[in-house]
Enzyme design. Structure first.
Site, mmCIF file in Angstrom:
data_model
loop_
_atom_site.group_PDB
_atom_site.id
_atom_site.type_symbol
_atom_site.label_atom_id
_atom_site.label_comp_id
_atom_site.label_asym_id
_atom_site.label_seq_id
_atom_site.Cartn_x
_atom_site.Cartn_y
_atom_site.Cartn_z
ATOM 1 N N HIS A 26 -85.029 0.975 -44.058
ATOM 2 C CA HIS A 26 -84.967 -0.048 -45.088
ATOM 3 C C HIS A 26 -85.987 0.247 -46.182
ATOM 4 O O HIS A 26 -86.934 0.994 -45.971
ATOM 5 C CB HIS A 26 -85.366 -1.420 -44.523
ATOM 6 C CG HIS A 26 -84.668 -1.863 -43.291
ATOM 7 N ND1 HIS A 26 -83.728 -2.872 -43.294
ATOM 8 C CD2 HIS A 26 -84.790 -1.469 -41.992
ATOM 9 C CE1 HIS A 26 -83.297 -3.083 -42.057
ATOM 10 N NE2 HIS A 26 -83.925 -2.242 -41.252
ATOM 11 N N TYR A 27 -85.828 -0.400 -47.335
ATOM 12 C CA TYR A 27 -86.974 -0.596 -48.210
ATOM 13 C C TYR A 27 -87.348 -2.079 -48.193
ATOM 14 O O TYR A 27 -86.513 -2.936 -47.880
ATOM 15 C CB TYR A 27 -86.748 -0.073 -49.625
ATOM 16 C CG TYR A 27 -85.677 -0.695 -50.493
ATOM 17 C CD1 TYR A 27 -85.491 -2.075 -50.600
ATOM 18 C CD2 TYR A 27 -84.877 0.113 -51.282
ATOM 19 C CE1 TYR A 27 -84.542 -2.624 -51.434
ATOM 20 C CE2 TYR A 27 -83.915 -0.426 -52.131
ATOM 21 C CZ TYR A 27 -83.759 -1.801 -52.199
ATOM 22 O OH TYR A 27 -82.810 -2.347 -53.026
ATOM 23 N N THR A 28 -88.605 -2.363 -48.524
ATOM 24 C CA THR A 28 -89.068 -3.747 -48.449
ATOM 25 C C THR A 28 -88.510 -4.605 -49.571
ATOM 26 O O THR A 28 -88.316 -5.816 -49.401
ATOM 27 C CB THR A 28 -90.604 -3.804 -48.485
ATOM 28 O OG1 THR A 28 -91.079 -3.109 -49.653
ATOM 29 C CG2 THR A 28 -91.196 -3.165 -47.230
ATOM 30 N N GLU A 91 -89.357 -0.205 -42.132
ATOM 31 C CA GLU A 91 -89.400 -0.638 -43.528
ATOM 32 C C GLU A 91 -90.303 0.309 -44.325
ATOM 33 O O GLU A 91 -91.433 0.602 -43.911
ATOM 34 C CB GLU A 91 -89.968 -2.055 -43.630
ATOM 35 C CG GLU A 91 -89.065 -3.137 -43.067
ATOM 36 C CD GLU A 91 -88.074 -3.671 -44.086
ATOM 37 O OE1 GLU A 91 -88.064 -3.151 -45.221
ATOM 38 O OE2 GLU A 91 -87.322 -4.595 -43.738
ATOM 39 N N HIS A 133 -79.965 0.597 -44.109
ATOM 40 C CA HIS A 133 -79.540 -0.799 -44.015
ATOM 41 C C HIS A 133 -78.190 -0.994 -44.705
ATOM 42 O O HIS A 133 -77.340 -1.768 -44.243
ATOM 43 C CB HIS A 133 -80.616 -1.690 -44.655
ATOM 44 C CG HIS A 133 -80.547 -3.116 -44.225
ATOM 45 N ND1 HIS A 133 -81.362 -4.086 -44.754
ATOM 46 C CD2 HIS A 133 -79.768 -3.757 -43.323
ATOM 47 C CE1 HIS A 133 -81.087 -5.249 -44.194
ATOM 48 N NE2 HIS A 133 -80.118 -5.076 -43.328
ATOM 49 N N ASP A 143 -80.261 -0.918 -49.548
ATOM 50 C CA ASP A 143 -81.414 -0.096 -49.181
ATOM 51 C C ASP A 143 -81.115 0.857 -48.016
ATOM 52 O O ASP A 143 -80.234 0.580 -47.210
ATOM 53 C CB ASP A 143 -82.618 -0.988 -48.841
ATOM 54 C CG ASP A 143 -82.359 -1.989 -47.724
ATOM 55 O OD1 ASP A 143 -81.330 -2.683 -47.774
ATOM 56 O OD2 ASP A 143 -83.192 -2.089 -46.807
#
Length: 237
Positions: A26-28, A91, A133, A143
């Site tokens: 994921h990215y945050t 993340e 994700h 993401d």
């Protein structure tokens, strides 16, 4: 195990119901690491991940791997509907598409690779089950996005590589392509979103949601063993 991990336990977890077979990146999507960590450890937010990696390469553990972190939400991959139960979630601190999306920092990528290798090795996660994700929730998520360097992971066998050689368009109808995409692992309830997720993962330079010959050829290659499979088929004549 990786040394130097920072512990910031999150209360947002419960018991797993499935063995670990997936790794989800994921990215945050938040402005900085502190904000992301605060949210991932806030009981009211009801979200978490197992790990977070800052842009300067610090690895933070939020949830123990034997617990079910709440990172994937309503998601599906290869017949698994409870993706949280079957996965490890990582993340990566990045502002994301809403806050100034940018390439992932080099120290962050350097920290990610050994962490992934350690997780994959311990749990026996296959390359086809290392996903973003957006792969497991294509209608909701973008993401880690088109700037994430999947090819770098593929070079060290931590992701499936994008097919490049001996690509042949099978001339499937759009309906046949979607059936093949579902067979590969995607949920295709929202067809255009599923196509965009596939493109974001395997053709990030052109994420338009349109099924074309290149998409069909790449998916066929992936379903039949990728570049090596294509080379073997060509050698057999």
């Amino acid at each position: 195990m990786i040394d130097g991990i920072i512990e910031r336990p999150s209360p947002n977890f419960d018991a797993r119901k499935l063995p670990i077979t997936l790794l989800v990146l994921h990215y945050t999507g938040m402005t900085d690491a502190a904000s992301a960590i605060d949210r991932l450890t806030d009981p009211a937010a009801k979200v978490s991940s197992h790990y977070l990696i800052t842009e300067d390469g610090a690895i933070v553990r939020l949830v123990d791997e034997d617990k079910r972190a709440w990172h994937a939400g309503n998601a599906h991959w290869r017949g698994i509907d409870d993706v949280n139960s079957a996965s490890i979630g990582i993340e990566l601190v990045n502002p994301g598409h809403e806050h100034g999306y940018r390439p992932f920092a080099e120290p962050q990528m350097q920290a990610l690779l050994p962490l992934m290798a350690d997780i994959v090795g311990r749990h026996g996660i296959t390359r086809g089950n290392i996903v973003g994700h957006s792969d497991v929730a294509p209608a909701r998520k973008d993401d880690p996005g088109e700037l994430f360097d999947w090819e770098r992971l593929a070079k060290v066998r931590l992701a499936l590589p994008r097919p490049h050689r001996h690509l042949t368009d099978p001339l499937w109808s759009d309906a046949s392509f979607l059936l093949a995409l579902e067979r590969f692992g995607y949920q295709v309830v929202d067809a255009k979103a599923a196509v965009r997720a596939f493109q974001r993962r395997f053709r990030p330079a052109n994420v338009d949601g349109i099924i074309d010959g290149e998409c069909r050829a790449m998916l066929l290659s992936l379903l039949t063993g990728g570049d090596k499979g294509a080379e073997a088929r060509q050698a057999r004549g």
